[in-house]
Write a protein that holds these residues in place. Sequence first.
Motif, PDB file in Angstrom:
ATOM      1  N   HIS A  23     -44.335 -73.063  74.343  1.00  0.00           N
ATOM      2  CA  HIS A  23     -43.874 -74.158  75.206  1.00  0.00           C
ATOM      3  C   HIS A  23     -44.004 -75.518  74.538  1.00  0.00           C
ATOM      4  O   HIS A  23     -43.282 -76.452  74.877  1.00  0.00           O
TER       5      HIS A  23
ATOM      6  N   PHE B 243     -47.870 -78.126  82.126  1.00  0.00           N
ATOM      7  CA  PHE B 243     -47.738 -76.679  82.263  1.00  0.00           C
ATOM      8  C   PHE B 243     -49.023 -75.951  81.873  1.00  0.00           C
ATOM      9  O   PHE B 243     -49.288 -74.850  82.380  1.00  0.00           O
ATOM     10  N   ASN B 244     -49.830 -76.541  81.010  1.00  0.00           N
ATOM     11  CA  ASN B 244     -51.168 -75.979  80.765  1.00  0.00           C
ATOM     12  C   ASN B 244     -51.990 -76.000  82.045  1.00  0.00           C
ATOM     13  O   ASN B 244     -52.705 -75.042  82.365  1.00  0.00           O
TER      14      ASN B 244
ATOM     15  N   MET C 265     -50.970 -73.263  84.511  1.00  0.00           N
ATOM     16  CA  MET C 265     -51.479 -71.930  84.189  1.00  0.00           C
ATOM     17  C   MET C 265     -52.882 -71.717  84.763  1.00  0.00           C
ATOM     18  O   MET C 265     -53.258 -70.599  85.109  1.00  0.00           O
TER      19      MET C 265
ATOM     20  N   ILE D  60     -43.401 -69.265  85.995  1.00  0.00           N
ATOM     21  CA  ILE D  60     -43.937 -69.426  84.648  1.00  0.00           C
ATOM     22  C   ILE D  60     -45.371 -68.922  84.624  1.00  0.00           C
ATOM     23  O   ILE D  60     -46.221 -69.383  85.392  1.00  0.00           O
ATOM     24  N   GLN D  61     -45.632 -67.951  83.750  1.00  0.00           N
ATOM     25  CA  GLN D  61     -46.925 -67.290  83.659  1.00  0.00           C
ATOM     26  C   GLN D  61     -47.470 -67.379  82.239  1.00  0.00           C
ATOM     27  O   GLN D  61     -46.707 -67.499  81.280  1.00  0.00           O
ATOM     28  N   PRO D  62     -48.799 -67.302  82.084  1.00  0.00           N
ATOM     29  CA  PRO D  62     -49.366 -67.273  80.721  1.00  0.00           C
ATOM     30  C   PRO D  62     -49.040 -65.947  80.046  1.00  0.00           C
ATOM     31  O   PRO D  62     -48.972 -64.902  80.701  1.00  0.00           O
ATOM     32  N   HIS D  63     -48.818 -65.974  78.758  1.00  0.00           N
ATOM     33  CA  HIS D  63     -48.601 -64.767  77.971  1.00  0.00           C
ATOM     34  C   HIS D  63     -49.814 -64.590  77.063  1.00  0.00           C
ATOM     35  O   HIS D  63     -49.957 -65.265  76.052  1.00  0.00           O
TER      36      HIS D  63
ATOM     37  N   LEU E 139     -55.014 -67.971  78.189  1.00  0.00           N
ATOM     38  CA  LEU E 139     -54.678 -69.201  78.891  1.00  0.00           C
ATOM     39  C   LEU E 139     -54.736 -70.380  77.924  1.00  0.00           C
ATOM     40  O   LEU E 139     -55.645 -70.447  77.077  1.00  0.00           O
TER      41      LEU E 139
ATOM     42  N   LYS F 217     -48.809 -69.099  74.465  1.00  0.00           N
ATOM     43  CA  LYS F 217     -47.409 -68.869  74.816  1.00  0.00           C
ATOM     44  C   LYS F 217     -47.290 -68.656  76.320  1.00  0.00           C
ATOM     45  O   LYS F 217     -48.236 -68.213  76.972  1.00  0.00           O
ATOM     46  N   LEU F 218     -46.119 -68.985  76.848  1.00  0.00           N
ATOM     47  CA  LEU F 218     -45.859 -68.824  78.273  1.00  0.00           C
ATOM     48  C   LEU F 218     -44.670 -67.872  78.471  1.00  0.00           C
ATOM     49  O   LEU F 218     -43.804 -67.749  77.594  1.00  0.00           O
ATOM     50  N   GLU F 219     -44.642 -67.231  79.628  1.00  0.00           N
ATOM     51  CA  GLU F 219     -43.507 -66.383  80.002  1.00  0.00           C
ATOM     52  C   GLU F 219     -42.691 -67.101  81.081  1.00  0.00           C
ATOM     53  O   GLU F 219     -43.223 -67.499  82.123  1.00  0.00           O
TER      54      GLU F 219
END
Length: 496
Positions: free
Chosen positions: A170, A318-319, A322, A464-467, A470, A490-492
Motif C-alpha cells: 500500500h 490505512f495502517n 488495520m 481492506i484487510q491485512p495480509h 499487521l 501488505k494489504l488485501e
Amino acid sequence: MILVLILTTLLSILIIRHYQKVRKLPPGPITLPLIGNIPQIVYYSWKNNGIVPAFEYFRKKYGNVFTLWLGPFPHVSIADFETNHEVFVKNGNRYKDRFLSPIFEELQEDHGLVFANGEKWAELRKFTMVTFRNMGVGNEIMEEKIMEELNARCTDLDNDAVNGRTIVEHGKLFELMVGSVINSLLVGKRFGEDNKEEFLHIRHLIETSNEVFTTFDMIMPVWVLKTFFPARFGTAANALNTIKDYLGKEAEERFENLISGKYVLDENSPKDYVDAFLVKMQKEKDHPAYTMKSLKFVLSDLWSAGHDTTATTLISGFNQFMHHPEVARKCREELLRLTDGGSRPLSLKDRAESRYLNATIAEIQRHASILNVNFWKTSDAPTKINEYELDAGEILTAQMSALHVNEDIFKDAGEFRPERFLEDEKLIHQLIPFGIGKRSCVGENLARAELFLVFGNLLLRYDIQPHGKLPSTADQLPFSAVKIADTSAKLEFIKI
C-alpha cells in the motif's frame, strides 16, 4: 599569562550574556554556553524513543511554551493552540520569515516557497495560491483529476485481483497515486507504466534523504557537514537536485519550445502550473521571482511537500484501519447511507454530511503529524508571548508534533479515537496539520480534497484487510525531522 587572562575574560562575558538571555526567555532545561540543550535533547529523545516524546516531556515539565537551545541559538516552541493562534494568526505579519537552517540556505539559495524569505517569497506564494485557485484546486475541477487518478488505480487493482482479492504494497500504491496527482497539476503528466520507474527513483532518493536528515543536520554549519559528514550532506543535496532537475527538465524543454515557436501558451487557460508560470515570466521579465531557476525550486518544493504529507497520511491512515477495523466499518456505514448504498462515488459535496469520516481523517492527521520538528520562524519586531518579552529576531515555532500529543488538549492522546472530534467539535479547530499563519501550506485545499476522496471512495469500494503481519502505527524514524509511516506490510483489497 595575558593570553589566558584575555580568554578567561572573553569566556566570562560569553557566559554572563548567555544567562542574561536565558532569563528573558520562556523556561526550559538548564542550558550550557555554545552547546545549549543538545545533550538533554539527545538524552530524552533516546530515553523516550523519539524527538516527539522528548518534546512532550519538556512541555509537561516547563509548560506549553518552552525554550530549547540548539547550540548557541534559543528556539521557543509553542505547543498549545491558543498561544499559536495569538502569535501566528493575530500577529502573523511579524512572523512571515523562516529561520533557515544552514543546509537549506546552502541548497536552496533563497529560492522557492519552503526555504526562502522576503519579497520574492511573498510574490511566489501569492502567485501560487492564485494559480491553484484558478486551476480549480479544492473544487469540482480538481475533484475530477483526483477521481480520474483514483479510478485508474482502482482499475489496476481490479485487473490484478485473484479470486476477488488483490494483495498490495500500500505504500507504493498511495505514493504513486498522490505523486501522479501532484505531477499532473504541476507539469501536466500523470505517472503510468511508461514512466513509473522515474517516480520510484525520486521516491527512493527522498526516503534515503529522510533517513539521514535529523535535527543535527538542521543546526550544523554547512562547513561542518561537508568536512566531517560529507556522505550525509551529499545524500540531502542529491535528493533535492534530482527532484529539481527532473521537474525542471520538463519546464526547460517547454520554455525552449515556446521561444522557438513550437509551443504556444494559452494565457487565458494554462493547462498546468508550468504554463501559468511561463505566462507570468513573459509578463514580468524583470521580476527576480519569475526566472527559470526560481521555477525549478518552486516545482521541487511543491512536488515534495505536496506528495510526502498526503501520501504519508494515507499510508498512516490505512495502517490505523488495520488495527481499528471498527472505525473503517463505521466510516463505510456512513458513506453507504450518503451514496445510496454505494450507487455513486463519494463527492466533495458530501463533506458536510460525512461527520464520522471527517472525524476519522482528523484523528489520522493528528497521529500522522508529519513534521516531528516544525520549521522555525523569526520575529521582525519585539513581541510578547504570554508574559515574556522577546526581542526582534527570536526563533520560534508552532511545534505541531507536540501540540498534537498534548494531553491537555487531546485526552488520552496516544489512543486512536475519532469520536473525540464528535464529542468536542472545537478540537478539530485545534488541529493544525498544515501549519498556521502566513507560512501555512499552500497546497492545503488540494491535500484535504485528496484525503477525503481517497479514504472515502476506497472504503466504499473495498473491504481492506491485512495480509500477514499487521503494519505498525509507530513512527519508523522517530529521531528524524520528518515522520515516516510503516510500508513493510501488505494489504488485501477485496472488492465489495
